[in-house]
Design a protein around this motif. Structure first.
Motif, PDB file in Angstrom:
ATOM      1  N   ARG A  49     -36.200 -33.914  54.237  1.00 55.26           N
ATOM      2  CA  ARG A  49     -36.353 -35.228  53.608  1.00 55.26           C
ATOM      3  C   ARG A  49     -37.474 -36.031  54.264  1.00 55.26           C
ATOM      4  O   ARG A  49     -38.302 -36.644  53.581  1.00 55.26           O
ATOM      5  N   LYS A  50     -37.500 -36.022  55.589  1.00 57.85           N
ATOM      6  CA  LYS A  50     -38.521 -36.788  56.315  1.00 57.85           C
ATOM      7  C   LYS A  50     -39.919 -36.225  56.054  1.00 57.85           C
ATOM      8  O   LYS A  50     -40.874 -36.974  55.844  1.00 57.85           O
ATOM      9  N   ALA A  51     -40.037 -34.891  56.079  1.00 57.18           N
ATOM     10  CA  ALA A  51     -41.341 -34.260  55.880  1.00 57.18           C
ATOM     11  C   ALA A  51     -41.854 -34.476  54.463  1.00 57.18           C
ATOM     12  O   ALA A  51     -43.055 -34.686  54.243  1.00 57.18           O
ATOM     13  N   ALA A  52     -40.949 -34.452  53.487  1.00 56.47           N
ATOM     14  CA  ALA A  52     -41.355 -34.656  52.094  1.00 56.47           C
ATOM     15  C   ALA A  52     -41.749 -36.108  51.846  1.00 56.47           C
ATOM     16  O   ALA A  52     -42.657 -36.391  51.065  1.00 56.47           O
ATOM     17  N   THR A 118     -40.435 -28.303  51.078  1.00 58.13           N
ATOM     18  CA  THR A 118     -41.130 -29.534  50.690  1.00 58.13           C
ATOM     19  C   THR A 118     -42.116 -29.302  49.542  1.00 58.13           C
ATOM     20  O   THR A 118     -42.480 -30.234  48.844  1.00 58.13           O
ATOM     21  N   ARG A 119     -42.515 -28.047  49.360  1.00 55.08           N
ATOM     22  CA  ARG A 119     -43.418 -27.700  48.255  1.00 55.08           C
ATOM     23  C   ARG A 119     -42.697 -26.991  47.112  1.00 55.08           C
ATOM     24  O   ARG A 119     -43.331 -26.531  46.171  1.00 55.08           O
ATOM     25  N   LEU A 124     -41.255 -18.032  48.059  1.00 51.77           N
ATOM     26  CA  LEU A 124     -41.488 -17.595  49.437  1.00 51.77           C
ATOM     27  C   LEU A 124     -40.174 -17.433  50.200  1.00 51.77           C
ATOM     28  O   LEU A 124     -40.021 -16.515  51.004  1.00 51.77           O
ATOM     29  N   THR A 125     -39.234 -18.325  49.919  1.00 52.43           N
ATOM     30  CA  THR A 125     -37.912 -18.202  50.541  1.00 52.43           C
ATOM     31  C   THR A 125     -37.262 -16.882  50.138  1.00 52.43           C
ATOM     32  O   THR A 125     -36.710 -16.154  50.976  1.00 52.43           O
ATOM     33  N   ILE A 126     -37.345 -16.558  48.853  1.00 57.29           N
ATOM     34  CA  ILE A 126     -36.768 -15.306  48.354  1.00 57.29           C
ATOM     35  C   ILE A 126     -37.530 -14.103  48.900  1.00 57.29           C
ATOM     36  O   ILE A 126     -36.935 -13.052  49.183  1.00 57.29           O
ATOM     37  N   SER A 173     -46.527 -21.174  58.495  1.00 55.09           N
ATOM     38  CA  SER A 173     -47.627 -21.771  59.259  1.00 55.09           C
ATOM     39  C   SER A 173     -48.921 -21.819  58.452  1.00 55.09           C
ATOM     40  O   SER A 173     -49.812 -22.616  58.742  1.00 55.09           O
ATOM     41  N   ARG A 174     -49.019 -20.990  57.428  1.00 56.18           N
ATOM     42  CA  ARG A 174     -50.198 -21.066  56.545  1.00 56.18           C
ATOM     43  C   ARG A 174     -50.134 -22.303  55.656  1.00 56.18           C
ATOM     44  O   ARG A 174     -51.168 -22.846  55.258  1.00 56.18           O
ATOM     45  N   LEU A 175     -48.927 -22.745  55.348  1.00 52.28           N
ATOM     46  CA  LEU A 175     -48.765 -23.949  54.529  1.00 52.28           C
ATOM     47  C   LEU A 175     -48.824 -25.212  55.377  1.00 52.28           C
ATOM     48  O   LEU A 175     -49.388 -26.222  54.961  1.00 52.28           O
TER      49      LEU A 175
END
Length: 199
Positions: A49-52, A118-119, A124-126, A173-175
């Protein structure tokens, strides 16, 4: 699709370990699963939430999440290892429990997945989940075919987790490359909101 390998793994583990062995395996794994929430305490949801909400501080929030989770992970892993040794019936079950407990130390590094969330990059999670599923299933098939024991299964479980976390860290880390230095300043805010949620 990721459920299918899970069924195969369960069948092979049950047949390879037998009733008693599978019971011991399940017990050691359950101890780790019970301990897992104590290393999180709702911190991930707060960091997302904070990062978004403040994209310019995203790297700082992810860094704070990783470092705070690392601070929690060590005592949780030590306590879990002690429980594993107390519960273990023999040296084989103890070694299995300790190897499975090692996955608790990997969990903080997997927090780079906040960049996926956040994106809304569920693909990518899957992908990371699928990599873990494929590696773990392949290892179980190989170990079962060679009549390996419970300790070999535990070592493979930990190794597949290391590989999948490594893929997750690389992609995350690429994102957004987390900022570790100075991230402790955000610990209090993370813990203030996250710990009550976790409890």
């Amino acid at each position: 699709l990721n459920l299918v390998p899970g069924i195969v793994v369960t069948v092979l583990l049950t047949r390879s370990l037998g009733d008693a062995g599978f019971g011991e395996w399940s017990t050691a794994l359950a101890i780790v699963q019970i301990a897992t929430p104590f290393g999180d305490f709702g911190l991930e949801q707060v960091a997302v939430r904070k990062a978004a909400a403040a994209r310019h501080e995203e790297r700082d929030w992810i860094g704070a999440l990783i470092t705070l989770r690392l601070a929690f992970a060590l005592p949780v892993a030590i306590a879990t290892a002690i429980v594993q040794l107390v519960v273990a019936k023999d040296a084989q079950m103890a070694a299995t429990g300790l190897l499975l407990t090692g996955t608790l130390l990997l969990a903080p590094l997997s927090m780079t997945r906040v960049a996926f969330q956040t994106r809304v990059r569920n693909d990518l999670t899957i992908l990371v989940l699928t990599v873990n599923s494929i590696l773990w299933t392949a290892a179980v098939v190989a170990i079962a075919a060679t009549d390996g024991g419970m300790v070999w299964f535990a070592a493979a479980f930990l190794a597949s987790a290391v590989c999948s976390v490594g893929v997750g860290v690389f992609l995350g880390s690429r994102l957004s490359r987390p900022t570790m230095r100075g991230s402790r300043r955000l610990w209090r805010e993370l813990a203030r909101i996250g710990v009550p949620i976790g409890v």
